[in-house]
Design an enzyme around this catalytic site. Structure first.
Site, PDB file in Angstrom:
ATOM      1  N   ASP A  45       1.164  -1.415   0.305  1.00 37.31           N
ATOM      2  CA  ASP A  45      -0.162   0.258   0.003  1.00 37.31           C
ATOM      3  C   ASP A  45       1.000   1.325  -0.132  1.00 37.31           C
ATOM      4  O   ASP A  45       1.952   1.180   0.157  1.00 37.31           O
ATOM      5  CB  ASP A  45      -0.969  -0.280   1.327  1.00 37.31           C
ATOM      6  CG  ASP A  45      -0.399   0.407   2.540  1.00 37.31           C
ATOM      7  OD1 ASP A  45       1.181  -0.709   2.129  1.00 37.31           O
ATOM      8  OD2 ASP A  45      -0.769   0.776   3.477  1.00 37.31           O
ATOM      9  N   GLU A  96       2.327 -10.383   0.838  1.00 35.03           N
ATOM     10  CA  GLU A  96       2.708  -8.789   0.847  1.00 35.03           C
ATOM     11  C   GLU A  96       4.269  -8.668   0.826  1.00 35.03           C
ATOM     12  O   GLU A  96       5.313  -9.805   1.505  1.00 35.03           O
ATOM     13  CB  GLU A  96       2.398  -7.925   1.758  1.00 35.03           C
ATOM     14  CG  GLU A  96       1.750  -6.300   1.413  1.00 35.03           C
ATOM     15  CD  GLU A  96       0.704  -5.255   2.433  1.00 35.03           C
ATOM     16  OE1 GLU A  96      -0.010  -6.024   2.762  1.00 35.03           O
ATOM     17  OE2 GLU A  96       0.901  -4.466   2.168  1.00 35.03           O
ATOM     18  N   ASP A 106       1.645 -17.831  -3.786  1.00 36.92           N
ATOM     19  CA  ASP A 106       1.718 -16.400  -4.460  1.00 36.92           C
ATOM     20  C   ASP A 106       0.985 -16.050  -5.469  1.00 36.92           C
ATOM     21  O   ASP A 106       1.207 -15.793  -6.994  1.00 36.92           O
ATOM     22  CB  ASP A 106       3.011 -16.949  -5.359  1.00 36.92           C
ATOM     23  CG  ASP A 106       3.957 -15.609  -6.616  1.00 36.92           C
ATOM     24  OD1 ASP A 106       3.629 -14.688  -5.948  1.00 36.92           O
ATOM     25  OD2 ASP A 106       4.070 -16.349  -7.648  1.00 36.92           O
ATOM     26  N   HIS A 114       1.803  -9.019  -3.319  1.00 38.04           N
ATOM     27  CA  HIS A 114       0.139  -7.855  -3.051  1.00 38.04           C
ATOM     28  C   HIS A 114       1.069  -6.493  -2.691  1.00 38.04           C
ATOM     29  O   HIS A 114       1.380  -6.140  -2.051  1.00 38.04           O
ATOM     30  CB  HIS A 114      -0.254  -8.612  -1.903  1.00 38.04           C
ATOM     31  CG  HIS A 114      -1.258  -7.270  -1.715  1.00 38.04           C
ATOM     32  ND1 HIS A 114      -3.171  -7.578  -1.595  1.00 38.04           N
ATOM     33  CD2 HIS A 114      -1.240  -5.962  -0.761  1.00 38.04           C
ATOM     34  CE1 HIS A 114      -2.784  -6.509  -0.870  1.00 38.04           C
ATOM     35  NE2 HIS A 114      -2.843  -5.748  -0.637  1.00 38.04           N
TER      36      HIS A 114
END
Ligand code: 9MR
Ligand code: ZN
Length: 548
Positions: free
Chosen positions: A177, A529, A520, A491
């Site tokens: 993120d 992530e 994966d 991610h």
């Protein structure tokens, strides 16, 4: 599609995926980056076998052969395992392991600089995480890039200034993120500074091919400065010394590139853990930047002391009010953060009040050294600083107790690696981000090694590295772009949104939350992530093994 073209594409994809040349996830699990000539070398074989050979990749000649040991059964993986030890073979070159009846491993190297390229890529991961600027890099011929992002950081609505912007540009994105979180920056910077502290001789001349090198400032510190410059902006503008817990949107974005993420981002409410972590980082920054830029060091020290004063005047654990936010929480109580802040302020300034604060906190702890430590548990960092310090005035009993606890913990990790078929030093514990903790075990082992050198400590730290690069249940590298069958679908918003087949390179994924559930798959943020605190631990774990 015409048949001949189809066949050609199938063959091409087999070749480029490495299946033909390197083998799929075979029952031979090893460090797919390779081995240092003078260090132990072992592979785990998970099918019945007796002999093995090391063969030269170039001409397939056998250069070493031996007998495996085993089997050993491991319950949580439900596997029988045999070990192929080829430590005695030390000649540099490119090889593979062949096990009669089972086949061959991927190629690996033996070389004294075997981890240098991996280290470069892993450390460059931080540069590629930069926010507030355009970044780009080419790895294995594939270019990754994004334009300058998040230049509107950020709004002060949650710190008493509705709709007023203030400069919060810069720093690194946290993970897959694009948020920026003070508490997670804490453990990340703490571990990176420890790497610098202990392995400066190797890191000083390292080139990271950064666009903004400064004459006289080592690239390693230059990259850390990018984060510190941003962190300085996380202090409240009112001079109080309080520090915002994070700077994010209210909710996570979809999988878009960072430069197209235009939703409002906010400085959030302060927290005492964030304030303490900030204090510790700035005190460390003051120490380590002093030889290069004393003006900057002074800025960091002033910021640290201001926040430290605030913490002393406000002893309660203050959790930030984040009710409008669903981005990362990083909620944590503050005694361990305050302990760490006290240790770093003392180490930088010699202030006996800070020493006393540290010792008071340390005596309050149930355990002096923690095995599972991360953003929510940073006391180890303070303990390491205190126990390795050469400053006068420490309580000799406490020094002794911490030293004992640290050496005991290191011995436990050595024993756990020996008892695990893939030499994973942290025992049978699996949780969100535990690959980061596997790497972070190296900090315990090598700080113990500094106090009392033992080859086992160094070897077990290297076991952690080997585990992450392929000597694991999956027989795969956990680091994008490096080693055998690395993650292709982490991610990571950039990797998912840039339209390029390969993920952004050099990133350690979090790993399974159980012994066998890593996948994966991009959506699996719990196991696949990437994140700065895990990455920093891998930087630390690789640093002692660099060749300079
Ligand atoms: O690494 C964090 C992990 O320890 C927590 O269990 C998890 C849930 O709170 O959050 C992880 O941190 C994520 C953060 O909240 C937001 N950015 C991505 C981080 C890694 O997944
Ligand atoms: Zn950004």
């Amino acid at each position: 599609m015409r048949m001949d073209r189809c066949c050609f594409l199938i063959i091409l994809s087999i070749l480029t995926s490495g299946v033909f040349a390197q083998g799929t996830a075979l029952p031979i699990h090893l460090n797919s980056i390779g081995y240092l000539p003078d260090m132990p070398k072992a592979a785990t074989v998970t099918s019945a076998c007796a002999d093995f050979a090391v063969r030269s990749a170039a001409d397939h000649k056998t250069v070493f052969s031996g007998k495996v040991t085993g089997p050993v059964h491991q319950d949580d993986l439900n596997l029988d395992a045999w070990t192929a030890d080829f430590s005695a073979f030390t000649s540099p070159g490119t090889y593979y392991l062949e096990v009669p009846g089972l086949g061959r491993s991927c190629n690996f190297k033996i070389d004294k600089a075997v981890y240098n390229d991996a280290f470069h890529a892993v450390m460059r991961g931080f540069y590629l995480w930069r926010c507030g600027t355009a970044v780009e890099g080419t790895h294995n011929g594939i270019r990754c890039a994004h334009a300058a992002c998040h230049l509107d950081d950020a709004y002060q609505d949650y710190i008493g200034q509705p709709n007023v912007q203030r400069d919060g540009v810069g720093g690194w994105h946290d993970a897959g993120d694009f948020g920026k979180y003070t508490v997670n920056a804490g453990v990340t910077m703490g571990v990176l500074f420890m790497a610098w502290d202990q392995y400066q001789a190797k890191l000083k001349t390292l080139k990271l091919d950064l666009p903004d090198t400064e004459p006289g400032l080592p690239d390693f510190l230059n990259e850390l400065k990018w984060e510190i410059d941003w962190l300085l902006k996380m202090q409240y503008p009112d001079g109080s010394g309080r520090v915002c817990h994070k700077l994010t949107r209210q909710h996570f974005s979809a999988f878009i590139m960072p430069e197209t993420d235009h939703e409002k981002r906010f400085f959030t409410d302060w927290g005492s853990a964030a304030t303490a972590d900030f204090t510790a980082i700035m005190a460390m920054a003051a120490r380590y930047f002093e030889p290069y830029d004393s003006t900057y060091a002074k800025t960091c020290l002033d910021a640290a002391l201001n926040s430290y004063k605030f913490l002393k005047e406000n002893p309660d654990n203050k959790r930030p009010d984040l009710k409008d936010f669903t981005t990362g929480g990083y909620g944590t109580s503050d005694p361990d953060d305050r302990l760490w802040a006290a240790a770093e302020v003392w180490q930088t300034t010699g202030d006996l009040n800070a020493l006393n604060d540290f010792e008071t906190h340390a005596r309050d702890r149930r355990r002096l050294i923690e095995a599972d430590w991360d953003w929510g548990s940073v006391a180890n960092l303070g303990m390491f600083t205190y126990v390795t310090s050469t400053r006068p005035g420490r309580d000799p009993n406490l020094v002794n107790d911490i030293r004992r606890a640290l050496l005991d913990m290191a011995d436990t990790l050595v024993a756990q690696a020996r008892a695990d078929i893939f030499a994973r030093p942290m025992g049978r514990r699996y949780y969100w981000g535990c690959n980061g903790t596997v790497a972070r075990q190296a900090v315990i082992l090598l700080t113990a090694h500094k106090l009392q050198p033992k080859p086992e400590y160094l070897n077990t730290a290297l076991d952690a590295v080997s585990h992450l690069f392929g000597r694991n249940y999956y027989g795969r590298s956990f680091v994008t772009g490096l080693g055998h069958l690395p993650p292709m679908h982490p991610h990571d918003r950039r990797s998912g949104a840039d339209g390029i087949d390969a993920p952004w390179p050099g990133y350690l994924v979090g790993g399974g939350t159980t012994a066998t559930n890593w996948q994966d798959i991009q959506d699996d943020y719990r196991t696949n992530e990437i994140c700065i605190n895990w990455q920093s631990a891998l930087v630390y774990a690789l640093a002692p093994f660099l060749s300079r």
